[in-house]
Design an enzyme around this catalytic site. Structure first.
Site, PDB file in Angstrom:
ATOM      1  N   ASN A 163      -0.529   6.783   8.856  1.00 30.77           N
ATOM      2  CA  ASN A 163      -1.129   5.567   8.148  1.00 30.77           C
ATOM      3  C   ASN A 163      -2.273   4.999   8.986  1.00 30.77           C
ATOM      4  O   ASN A 163      -2.263   5.198  10.001  1.00 30.77           O
ATOM      5  CB  ASN A 163      -0.071   4.706   7.790  1.00 30.77           C
ATOM      6  CG  ASN A 163       0.824   5.189   6.612  1.00 30.77           C
ATOM      7  OD1 ASN A 163       0.487   5.035   5.382  1.00 30.77           O
ATOM      8  ND2 ASN A 163       1.829   5.649   7.071  1.00 30.77           N
ATOM      9  N   ARG A 214       8.739   1.615   6.763  1.00 30.64           N
ATOM     10  CA  ARG A 214       9.131   2.510   5.600  1.00 30.64           C
ATOM     11  C   ARG A 214       8.114   3.777   5.603  1.00 30.64           C
ATOM     12  O   ARG A 214       8.537   4.875   6.106  1.00 30.64           O
ATOM     13  CB  ARG A 214       8.932   1.820   4.176  1.00 30.64           C
ATOM     14  CG  ARG A 214       9.767   2.819   3.371  1.00 30.64           C
ATOM     15  CD  ARG A 214       9.032   3.685   2.610  1.00 30.64           C
ATOM     16  NE  ARG A 214       7.632   3.727   2.165  1.00 30.64           N
ATOM     17  CZ  ARG A 214       6.941   4.645   1.579  1.00 30.64           C
ATOM     18  NH1 ARG A 214       7.275   5.939   1.889  1.00 30.64           N
ATOM     19  NH2 ARG A 214       5.787   4.186   1.050  1.00 30.64           N
ATOM     20  N   ASP A 215       6.721   3.824   5.312  1.00 34.43           N
ATOM     21  CA  ASP A 215       6.074   4.746   5.274  1.00 34.43           C
ATOM     22  C   ASP A 215       5.589   5.420   6.548  1.00 34.43           C
ATOM     23  O   ASP A 215       5.400   6.498   6.598  1.00 34.43           O
ATOM     24  CB  ASP A 215       4.587   4.320   4.507  1.00 34.43           C
ATOM     25  CG  ASP A 215       3.843   5.460   4.012  1.00 34.43           C
ATOM     26  OD1 ASP A 215       4.480   6.553   3.919  1.00 34.43           O
ATOM     27  OD2 ASP A 215       2.506   5.370   3.774  1.00 34.43           O
ATOM     28  N   HIS A 230      -4.853   7.046   4.769  1.00 32.82           N
ATOM     29  CA  HIS A 230      -4.393   7.488   5.841  1.00 32.82           C
ATOM     30  C   HIS A 230      -5.642   8.091   6.672  1.00 32.82           C
ATOM     31  O   HIS A 230      -6.675   8.141   6.569  1.00 32.82           O
ATOM     32  CB  HIS A 230      -3.423   8.785   5.221  1.00 32.82           C
ATOM     33  CG  HIS A 230      -2.190   8.344   4.787  1.00 32.82           C
ATOM     34  ND1 HIS A 230      -1.040   9.073   5.518  1.00 32.82           N
ATOM     35  CD2 HIS A 230      -1.988   7.527   4.006  1.00 32.82           C
ATOM     36  CE1 HIS A 230      -0.009   8.423   4.779  1.00 32.82           C
ATOM     37  NE2 HIS A 230      -0.463   7.307   3.689  1.00 32.82           N
ATOM     38  N   HIS A 238      -4.558   2.154   0.180  1.00 36.91           N
ATOM     39  CA  HIS A 238      -3.709   2.409   1.223  1.00 36.91           C
ATOM     40  C   HIS A 238      -4.249   3.917   1.838  1.00 36.91           C
ATOM     41  O   HIS A 238      -4.341   4.872   1.147  1.00 36.91           O
ATOM     42  CB  HIS A 238      -2.471   2.958   0.541  1.00 36.91           C
ATOM     43  CG  HIS A 238      -1.420   3.312   1.192  1.00 36.91           C
ATOM     44  ND1 HIS A 238      -0.118   2.633   1.366  1.00 36.91           N
ATOM     45  CD2 HIS A 238      -1.139   4.590   1.697  1.00 36.91           C
ATOM     46  CE1 HIS A 238       0.796   3.491   2.127  1.00 36.91           C
ATOM     47  NE2 HIS A 238      -0.031   4.736   2.562  1.00 36.91           N
ATOM     48  N   CYS A 273       3.729  13.749   7.499  1.00 35.80           N
ATOM     49  CA  CYS A 273       4.778  14.505   7.020  1.00 35.80           C
ATOM     50  C   CYS A 273       4.946  15.831   7.810  1.00 35.80           C
ATOM     51  O   CYS A 273       4.110  16.621   7.885  1.00 35.80           O
ATOM     52  CB  CYS A 273       4.480  15.030   5.625  1.00 35.80           C
ATOM     53  SG  CYS A 273       5.796  16.043   4.890  1.00 35.80           S
TER      54      CYS A 273
HETATM   55 MG    MG Z   1       1.076   6.099   3.632  1.00 40.12          MG
END
Ligand code: MG
Length: 292
Positions: free
Chosen positions: A246, A12-13, A206, A204, A237
């Protein structure tokens, strides 16, 4: 033996920002490989409006195509009630919500205010409770915002407490664009964990030149035992140059394994899965030379 939980966000991410559509069959293969590597918690897709994120337009097909293994929780991001209803049709055990501490980032990302997003997460929690589904909730821009800069950690604390009161069983603190450092990665999760009475806390991070591993270690030393990672370090992005991938799951697991800490994940298989994940990415290759 000490152990930690890894929450795998790659499908997903990791894939969501990819500018070229990744075939549904490849997405299914990624999830199946992660399952085979021993991942127990996998964020499979996002039930976001396909008009906004065409990459996740095959959410239902991916969910229907994966081989589910008992003991593994397959979850999906639901940005709103519409997404929640679509997720419900796929028989999920867990959904994931997201919002930012930063008004500007929340507006840009979700097109609503922080207050509106909080109401939305409350509504999803209410519906999830009725359906017997668990809710995991992300807070983005906890360690800094690419638009607003430094963020007051009290904002993240207030949101985490609100999530807990709504019923979210787990809160994940997101370092959306890799702005954390080992001091903030120690202090902020420690401060928030001390205030939560029911909800579990995850982190979480990055990528930022490897600082993500120092940040994970700092959070581990602060008592955190749930870590988000994406196989192959995918993510970022394409429209925000500051947004990096990530934290790579296979390096995170290697770090914990070397420390004698169990993850339940097979090191060799997750490395192979990370390599496979990277073959799905166009973004990663565009970024070559952007050291991150
Ligand atoms: Mg992320």
């Amino acid at each position: 033996m000490e152990s930690v939980e890894i929450f795998e966000v790659g499908p997903r991410d990791g894939l969501q920002p990819e500018p070229v559509f990744v075939e549904t069959a490849k997405k299914i293969e990624l999830v199946n490989r992660l399952t085979e590597a021993g991942c127990k918690r996998i964020e499979v897709t996002s039930f976001v409006n396909p008009k906004w994120v065409p990459q996740m337009g095959d959410a239902k097909e991916v969910f229907q195509g994966i081989t589910r293994k008992s003991g593994v929780v397959y979850s999906a991001l639901v940005p709103n009630m519409k997404g929640f209803e679509r997720a419900l049709e796929c028989g999920l055990e867990e959904v994931v919500t997201i919002m930012s501490t930063s008004e500007s980032h929340n507006k840009k990302n979700l097109n609503c205010s922080v207050a509106e997003s909080l109401k939305g997460v409350e509504e999803i929690n209410r519906a999830a409770k009725q359906a017997g589904i668990r809710v995991r909730s992300y807070i983005a821009t906890v360690f800094g915002c690419p638009i607003e800069g430094a963020m007051d950690p009290k904002k993240a604390l207030d949101i985490a407490l609100a999530f807990e009161s709504f019923g979210s069983y787990e809160v994940s603190l997101g370092d959306t664009t890799g702005m954390a450092n080992p001091n903030s990665a120690y202090a902020i999760p420690k401060m928030i964990a001390a205030s939560l009475t029911k909800a579990r806390l995850a982190v979480h991070y990055h990528k930022y030149f490897g600082l993500e591993f120092a940040n994970n270690l700092a959070s581990y030393n602060a008592g955190i035992r749930i870590f988000d990672g994406a196989a192959g370090g995918l993510g970022g992005c394409p429209y925000a140059p500051g947004a990096r991938g990530n934290c790579a799951t296979e390096i995170l697991t290697e770090m914990f394994h070397r420390m004698g800490i169990e993850t339940g994940i097979d090191q060799k298989k997750i490395e192979e899965t990370g390599e496979f994940a990277q073959t799905l990415s166009t973004l990663l290759h565009q970024k070559e030379g952007v050291k991150c």
